[in-house]
Write a protein that holds these residues in place. Structure first.
Motif, PDB file in Angstrom:
ATOM      1  N   ASP A  60       0.810  -1.213   0.000  1.00  0.00           N
ATOM      2  CA  ASP A  60       0.000   0.000   0.000  1.00  0.00           C
ATOM      3  C   ASP A  60       0.851   1.275   0.000  1.00  0.00           C
ATOM      4  OD1 ASP A  60      -2.960   0.911   0.661  1.00  0.00           O
ATOM      5  OD2 ASP A  60      -1.540   2.212   1.704  1.00  0.00           O
ATOM      6  N   ILE A  61       0.464   2.234  -0.869  1.00  0.00           N
ATOM      7  CA  ILE A  61       1.266   3.444  -1.031  1.00  0.00           C
ATOM      8  C   ILE A  61       1.321   4.254   0.276  1.00  0.00           C
ATOM      9  CG2 ILE A  61      -0.717   4.653  -2.044  1.00  0.00           C
ATOM     10  CD1 ILE A  61       2.909   5.454  -2.862  1.00  0.00           C
ATOM     11  N   ILE A  62       0.188   4.354   0.981  1.00  0.00           N
ATOM     12  CA  ILE A  62       0.202   5.145   2.227  1.00  0.00           C
ATOM     13  C   ILE A  62       1.078   4.462   3.263  1.00  0.00           C
ATOM     14  CG2 ILE A  62      -1.223   5.955   4.137  1.00  0.00           C
ATOM     15  CD1 ILE A  62      -3.362   6.637   2.205  1.00  0.00           C
ATOM     16  N   LEU A  63       1.039   3.132   3.302  1.00  0.00           N
ATOM     17  CA  LEU A  63       1.895   2.398   4.234  1.00  0.00           C
ATOM     18  C   LEU A  63       3.367   2.678   3.927  1.00  0.00           C
ATOM     19  CD1 LEU A  63       1.930   0.438   6.554  1.00  0.00           C
ATOM     20  CD2 LEU A  63       2.006  -1.437   4.910  1.00  0.00           C
ATOM     21  N   ARG A  64       3.703   2.700   2.627  1.00  0.00           N
ATOM     22  CA  ARG A  64       5.093   2.969   2.239  1.00  0.00           C
ATOM     23  C   ARG A  64       5.499   4.362   2.687  1.00  0.00           C
ATOM     24  NH1 ARG A  64       5.155   1.853  -3.965  1.00  0.00           N
ATOM     25  NH2 ARG A  64       2.919   1.458  -3.787  1.00  0.00           N
ATOM     26  N   VAL A  65       4.600   5.327   2.465  1.00  0.00           N
ATOM     27  CA  VAL A  65       4.906   6.704   2.876  1.00  0.00           C
ATOM     28  C   VAL A  65       5.055   6.776   4.405  1.00  0.00           C
ATOM     29  CG1 VAL A  65       3.889   8.991   3.083  1.00  0.00           C
ATOM     30  CG2 VAL A  65       3.880   7.824   0.890  1.00  0.00           C
ATOM     31  N   LEU A  66       4.160   6.087   5.105  1.00  0.00           N
ATOM     32  CA  LEU A  66       4.222   6.093   6.570  1.00  0.00           C
ATOM     33  C   LEU A  66       5.584   5.601   7.050  1.00  0.00           C
ATOM     34  CD1 LEU A  66       0.760   4.726   7.744  1.00  0.00           C
ATOM     35  CD2 LEU A  66       1.702   7.000   8.073  1.00  0.00           C
ATOM     36  N   ILE A  67       6.055   4.516   6.454  1.00  0.00           N
ATOM     37  CA  ILE A  67       7.338   3.954   6.886  1.00  0.00           C
ATOM     38  C   ILE A  67       8.461   4.958   6.630  1.00  0.00           C
ATOM     39  CG2 ILE A  67       9.038   2.166   6.350  1.00  0.00           C
ATOM     40  CD1 ILE A  67       6.643   0.291   5.850  1.00  0.00           C
ATOM     41  N   MET A  68       8.461   5.549   5.434  1.00  0.00           N
ATOM     42  CA  MET A  68       9.537   6.478   5.094  1.00  0.00           C
ATOM     43  C   MET A  68       9.515   7.710   6.006  1.00  0.00           C
ATOM     44  SD  MET A  68      11.588   5.374   3.010  1.00  0.00           S
ATOM     45  CE  MET A  68      11.895   4.241   1.686  1.00  0.00           C
ATOM     46  N   VAL A  69       8.345   8.291   6.194  1.00  0.00           N
ATOM     47  CA  VAL A  69       8.270   9.499   7.037  1.00  0.00           C
ATOM     48  C   VAL A  69       8.677   9.157   8.469  1.00  0.00           C
ATOM     49  CG1 VAL A  69       6.759  11.307   7.929  1.00  0.00           C
ATOM     50  CG2 VAL A  69       6.517  10.554   5.581  1.00  0.00           C
ATOM     51  N   THR A  70       8.259   7.976   8.949  1.00  0.00           N
ATOM     52  CA  THR A  70       8.629   7.571  10.316  1.00  0.00           C
ATOM     53  C   THR A  70      10.136   7.419  10.450  1.00  0.00           C
ATOM     54  OG1 THR A  70       6.545   6.420  10.550  1.00  0.00           O
ATOM     55  CG2 THR A  70       8.289   5.813  12.066  1.00  0.00           C
ATOM     56  N   LEU A  71      10.754   6.739   9.478  1.00  0.00           N
ATOM     57  CA  LEU A  71      12.213   6.566   9.535  1.00  0.00           C
ATOM     58  C   LEU A  71      12.903   7.919   9.508  1.00  0.00           C
ATOM     59  CD1 LEU A  71      12.819   3.503   7.190  1.00  0.00           C
ATOM     60  CD2 LEU A  71      12.634   3.572   9.677  1.00  0.00           C
ATOM     61  N   PHE A  72      12.411   8.787   8.638  1.00  0.00           N
ATOM     62  CA  PHE A  72      13.001  10.119   8.519  1.00  0.00           C
ATOM     63  C   PHE A  72      12.915  10.854   9.857  1.00  0.00           C
ATOM     64  CE2 PHE A  72      12.742  14.646   7.377  1.00  0.00           C
ATOM     65  CZ  PHE A  72      13.868  14.766   6.588  1.00  0.00           C
ATOM     66  N   ALA A  73      11.718  10.849  10.443  1.00  0.00           N
ATOM     67  CA  ALA A  73      11.538  11.573  11.700  1.00  0.00           C
ATOM     68  C   ALA A  73      12.360  10.956  12.815  1.00  0.00           C
ATOM     69  CB  ALA A  73      10.056  11.591  12.078  1.00  0.00           C
ATOM     70  N   SER A  74      12.468   9.616  12.812  1.00  0.00           N
ATOM     71  CA  SER A  74      13.148   8.981  13.942  1.00  0.00           C
ATOM     72  C   SER A  74      14.640   9.301  13.942  1.00  0.00           C
ATOM     73  CB  SER A  74      12.924   7.471  13.923  1.00  0.00           C
ATOM     74  OG  SER A  74      13.497   6.922  12.775  1.00  0.00           O
ATOM     75  N   ALA A  75      15.238   9.508  12.772  1.00  0.00           N
ATOM     76  CA  ALA A  75      16.657   9.873  12.734  1.00  0.00           C
ATOM     77  C   ALA A  75      16.858  11.233  13.397  1.00  0.00           C
ATOM     78  CB  ALA A  75      17.162   9.901  11.296  1.00  0.00           C
ATOM     79  N   TYR A  76      15.974  12.177  13.069  1.00  0.00           N
ATOM     80  CA  TYR A  76      16.084  13.495  13.700  1.00  0.00           C
ATOM     81  C   TYR A  76      15.814  13.399  15.196  1.00  0.00           C
ATOM     82  CZ  TYR A  76      16.725  15.924   9.361  1.00  0.00           C
ATOM     83  OH  TYR A  76      17.264  16.376   8.196  1.00  0.00           O
ATOM     84  N   MET A  77      14.792  12.594  15.529  1.00  0.00           N
ATOM     85  CA  MET A  77      14.432  12.425  16.935  1.00  0.00           C
ATOM     86  C   MET A  77      15.619  11.869  17.725  1.00  0.00           C
ATOM     87  SD  MET A  77      11.857  13.040  18.694  1.00  0.00           S
ATOM     88  CE  MET A  77      10.612  13.165  17.457  1.00  0.00           C
ATOM     89  N   ALA A  78      16.326  10.911  17.117  1.00  0.00           N
ATOM     90  CA  ALA A  78      17.456  10.295  17.813  1.00  0.00           C
ATOM     91  C   ALA A  78      18.497  11.347  18.168  1.00  0.00           C
ATOM     92  CB  ALA A  78      18.087   9.209  16.933  1.00  0.00           C
ATOM     93  N   GLU A  79      18.746  12.260  17.253  1.00  0.00           N
ATOM     94  CA  GLU A  79      19.763  13.270  17.521  1.00  0.00           C
ATOM     95  C   GLU A  79      19.297  14.252  18.595  1.00  0.00           C
ATOM     96  OE1 GLU A  79      22.374  11.632  16.345  1.00  0.00           O
ATOM     97  OE2 GLU A  79      23.206  13.591  15.889  1.00  0.00           O
ATOM     98  N   VAL A  80      18.010  14.586  18.568  1.00  0.00           N
ATOM     99  CA  VAL A  80      17.478  15.487  19.604  1.00  0.00           C
ATOM    100  C   VAL A  80      17.626  14.832  20.976  1.00  0.00           C
ATOM    101  CG1 VAL A  80      15.369  16.496  20.505  1.00  0.00           C
ATOM    102  CG2 VAL A  80      15.888  16.706  18.089  1.00  0.00           C
ATOM    103  N   ILE A  81      17.284  13.547  21.046  1.00  0.00           N
ATOM    104  CA  ILE A  81      17.348  12.856  22.332  1.00  0.00           C
ATOM    105  C   ILE A  81      18.803  12.664  22.760  1.00  0.00           C
ATOM    106  CG2 ILE A  81      16.847  10.657  23.485  1.00  0.00           C
ATOM    107  CD1 ILE A  81      14.305  10.621  21.687  1.00  0.00           C
ATOM    108  N   ARG A  82      19.693  12.466  21.793  1.00  0.00           N
ATOM    109  CA  ARG A  82      21.108  12.349  22.133  1.00  0.00           C
ATOM    110  C   ARG A  82      21.586  13.641  22.801  1.00  0.00           C
ATOM    111  NH1 ARG A  82      26.406  12.574  19.489  1.00  0.00           N
ATOM    112  NH2 ARG A  82      25.473  13.768  17.812  1.00  0.00           N
ATOM    113  N   GLY A  83      21.058  14.775  22.309  1.00  0.00           N
ATOM    114  CA  GLY A  83      21.404  16.035  22.948  1.00  0.00           C
ATOM    115  C   GLY A  83      20.969  16.044  24.401  1.00  0.00           C
TER     116      GLY A  83
ATOM    117  N   THR B 215      10.589  18.818  16.301  1.00  0.00           N
ATOM    118  CA  THR B 215      10.644  17.748  15.308  1.00  0.00           C
ATOM    119  C   THR B 215       9.239  17.286  14.948  1.00  0.00           C
ATOM    120  OG1 THR B 215      12.687  17.078  16.372  1.00  0.00           O
ATOM    121  CG2 THR B 215      11.768  15.566  14.765  1.00  0.00           C
ATOM    122  N   PHE B 216       8.375  17.134  15.971  1.00  0.00           N
ATOM    123  CA  PHE B 216       6.981  16.751  15.705  1.00  0.00           C
ATOM    124  C   PHE B 216       6.331  17.739  14.735  1.00  0.00           C
ATOM    125  CE2 PHE B 216       6.098  14.431  19.979  1.00  0.00           C
ATOM    126  CZ  PHE B 216       6.848  13.370  19.517  1.00  0.00           C
TER     127      PHE B 216
END
Lengths: 433, 263
Positions: free
Chosen positions: A297-320, A363-364
């Motif tokens: 499903d296209i929306i599922l694919r987009v969901l996965i990509m956006v989640t991965l994208f956000a989680s990388a940024y989130m990881a750096e914020v939390i590392r701070g 980030t949210f």
């Protein structure tokens, strides 16, 4: 000599009220608006600018064109009312439902509405933990399975089977970690859940679907659109990226070499690639790598990509946030005999997340606004829809009204998140450290 | 820094050193990178001993006691705590840490938890004590350090001396057999030093095994049964306090004592 400087106070002075010019409304204005000639001048000029802008914009906003059904009709209405230039609000009246729901079947609008009302209910015990009974958390845990079922429809057995995987995994964890170690428990839990999802659940849901066909009418992904789509992508990406980000941030700090460099590699790769690129990969390239005939499903694919994208940024914020914690907190936790996960859960994360609240919420907000990028790969989010509406002969040439309306709704959500983060920071304030 | 008057009689009736070995350190060495911080340390601590470790800064005294609950890892030699050897086995480490209390120079209380939660956290999660019982224990020890009325405040709202006493109470809630003190009064005002020392003296009077890195020589003189002097990562001299202060043997100890007590 010493006689002259000797001094002994015999009575202590009582506390007195401050002078009236330094407190109350007058004191506030003196301190903040008119504290000197420069500040006074800036205040007056700013007031003038604000006033001018308001005088220019208000008549445009307050135009009597709600009844118009096309741009021409709007102009006629304006001319008839002798209003000068003005906004053409007819387009919003005519198309607001579409901007909210896209091409979702109108007779099924109750499903997204119910889903979002329940979303508020599921979020309440998480966002306002001290005001809402904790028992509602049971519903919050069940909600991730209710939400897609309400939106996409289909048989109820699919989401139930997905949920059953988690339950089975948890049972396996309980049993094995009780008998052996907790690490083996985690492994057993994951293995059991995966076995269930990959091997058994498909067969069993198929069986149940044919025996007891209970379900909702399915709705295809390409009918999703508007703010319903934005909020769906935003909420899922936000909800999944926070835990993923925590795991990645901890992984990046891990002593285990391979775990550490996997996390570093993932974070740096994702942060080095624009979201648009990831979305293109999701919409076009991913199908090439899939076995032919699979329908992902296209929306599922987009969901996965956006989640991965956000989680990388989130990881750096939390590392701070983790880096801002004094080493003494780790040592304090260690010296009491707490193990790694206990220390993380009880001591480190609560503080690191609290420090990172402004960054996390930024980030949210960023992720929620980035959901508009899906219009580029052909999904009909509000921006995608606005292009469709502007292509309509009736509304050809309309710009400000549509984008203004979309911006207003985005602002409403983003401002809400921002205020919530400030509320949360105040609530978690526990005195100077 | 120098002698702080301890203005009360110290009850020595329970301060008994038993024959039971509590901590045993054998030929222990530690390096920070290439820097040899601890050199060939041998130390046996019997149950009930009150040991003060003194020495100039950088002499490795903090590192030594931090090795005992493995906040620092030693690279060679052995450390045994209550017969259990400290190795990289995490289970042993957590076990030893829960039996060895530690107080830090900067208290290291958890600022996001109330005083009571600070004290009940480890008993509930590590010892699996029922919450009710953990609270009772915590209140008991908070009363002992004389701050039961602050139980529901946050650490940031307390004075330094109060925070350090909470830190002591937090360690005691785990019912440790050994207490380590890493310069517990160094970050405190003189008025607050006394209240913390009083708490530590009470603890000594109850027969607790204590290892204390401190510059409070008054405490060493009156409470310790043994003073250890360290320099350049080595134990230079150890003796009973009376002998240590009045009749130091090594030149390095003499110099140190003249500087710390001289004015």
């Amino acid at each position: 000599m010493s006689k002259q400087i000797a001094y002994v106070r015999t009575e202590m002075l009582p506390q007195q009220a401050p002078p009236s010019t330094s407190v109350g409304a007058i004191g506030w204005m003196r301190a903040n608006l008119f504290s000197g000639w420069l500040n006074t001048a800036i205040t007056l000029v700013s007031l003038l600018v604000i006033l001018t802008i308001a005088v220019e914009i208000l008549p445009w906003v307050l135009s009597p064109t709600w009844g118009g059904t096309s741009l021409n009709e709007c102009r006629e209405l304006l001319a008839a009312a002798d209003h000068g230039s003005g906004a053409c609000w007819g387009v919003i009246r005519e198309r607001w439902i579409q901007l909210l729901f896209g091409f979702y079947p109108p007779e099924l609008y109750w499903r997204p509405i119910l889903a979002f009302v329940l979303l508020a209910l599921a979020l309440a015990p998480i966002l306002f933990a001290d005001k809402v009974p904790a028992k509602l958390l049971v519903f919050s845990a069940a909600y991730p399975f209710i939400f897609p079922w309400l939106l996409w429809g289909g048989m109820i057995w699919g989401p139930l089977a997905a949920a059953a995987g988690f339950v089975l995994g948890a049972i396996a964890y309980r049993v094995v970690s009780g008998a052996f170690s907790s690490l083996l428990g985690v492994i057993a839990g994951v293995v059991v859940a995966l076995l269930w999802w990959l091997l058994l659940s498909g067969f069993i849901t198929g069986l149940l679907d044919s025996i007891l066909p209970i379900g909702l009418e399915p709705v295809e992904s390409r009918k999703f659109g508007g703010f319903m789509l934005s909020i769906t992508i935003g909420v899922v990406a936000i909800a999944c990226s926070l835990p993923l980000g925590i795991v990645l941030a901890l992984g990046r700090q891990s002593d285990l070499m391979i775990v550490k460099y996997l996390c570093v590699g993932f974070i740096e790769f994702i942060r080095g690639v624009p979201l648009i690129t990831l979305l293109f990969v999701a919409s076009t390239l991913l199908n090439i790598f899939m076995p032919p005939g699979t329908n992902f499903d296209i929306i599922l694919r987009v969901l996965i990509m956006v989640t991965l994208f956000a989680s990388a940024y989130m990881a750096e914020v939390i590392r701070g946030g983790l880096a801002a914690l004094p080493k003494g907190q780790y040592e304090g936790a260690d010296s009491l005999g707490l193990n790694y996960w206990q220390a993380q859960r009880l001591i480190i994360m609560p503080q690191a997340l609290k420090i990172s609240i402004p960054g996390i919420v930024s980030t949210f907000i960023g992720v929620f606004k980035d959901t508009t990028l899906v219009s580029i790969i052909g999904l009909l989010d509000p921006l995608g829809l606005s292009n469709a509406i502007r292509a309509d002969a009736n509304w050809n040439g309309i710009v400000w009204e549509l984008y203004g309306f979309i911006a207003l709704i985005f602002f409403f959500f983003c401002f809400g998140m921002s205020r919530y983060s400030m509320y949360l920071e105040r609530k978690l304030q526990t005195g100077h450290r | 820094m120098s002698e702080l008057a301890i203005d009360r009689e110290i009850d020595r009736s329970k301060m008994k050193v038993s024959d039971e070995v509590s901590i045993e350190i054998i030929n222990m060495n530690k390096w920070y990178g290439t820097f040899h911080v601890l050199r060939d340390i041998n130390l046996t601590v019997n149950s009930g001993e009150r040991i003060v470790i003194a020495g100039p800064s950088g002499s490795g005294k903090s590192t030594l006691i931090r090795c005992i609950n493995r906040l620092e890892e030693h690279q060679s030699g052995r450390i045994l705590v209550d017969g259990t050897e400290l190795t990289s086995d995490l289970k042993n480490i957590d076990k030893i840490r829960s039996d060895v209390g530690m107080c830090f120079q900067h208290f290291n209380l958890f600022p996001h938890l109330t005083i009571l939660e600070n004290c009940t956290l480890a008993p509930i999660w590590v010892r699996k004590t029922p919450r009710k019982e953990a609270i009772d224990t915590a209140m008991h020890f908070l009363e002992k350090v004389k701050i039961p009325d602050q139980a529901n405040k946050y650490p940031g709202q307390l004075s330094g001396g109060q925070q350090q006493r909470v830190a002591i109470a937090r360690s005691l809630c785990m019912r440790p057999r050994i207490m380590l003190f890493d310069e517990p009064t160094s970050a405190l005002d003189p008025e607050m030093i006394k209240e913390v020392l009083d708490t530590m003296i009470e603890l000594a009077e109850e027969g607790m095994t204590m290892l204390c890195v401190t510059h409070e020589m008054g405490f060493a003189r009156q409470v310790a049964n043994r003073v250890i002097f360290m320099d350049q990562g080595q134990i230079v001299e150890q003796n009973e306090p009376e002998e240590f202060f009045n009749n130091p043997q090594s030149e390095r100890t003499k110099l140190f004592l003249s500087q710390i007590l001289g004015h």
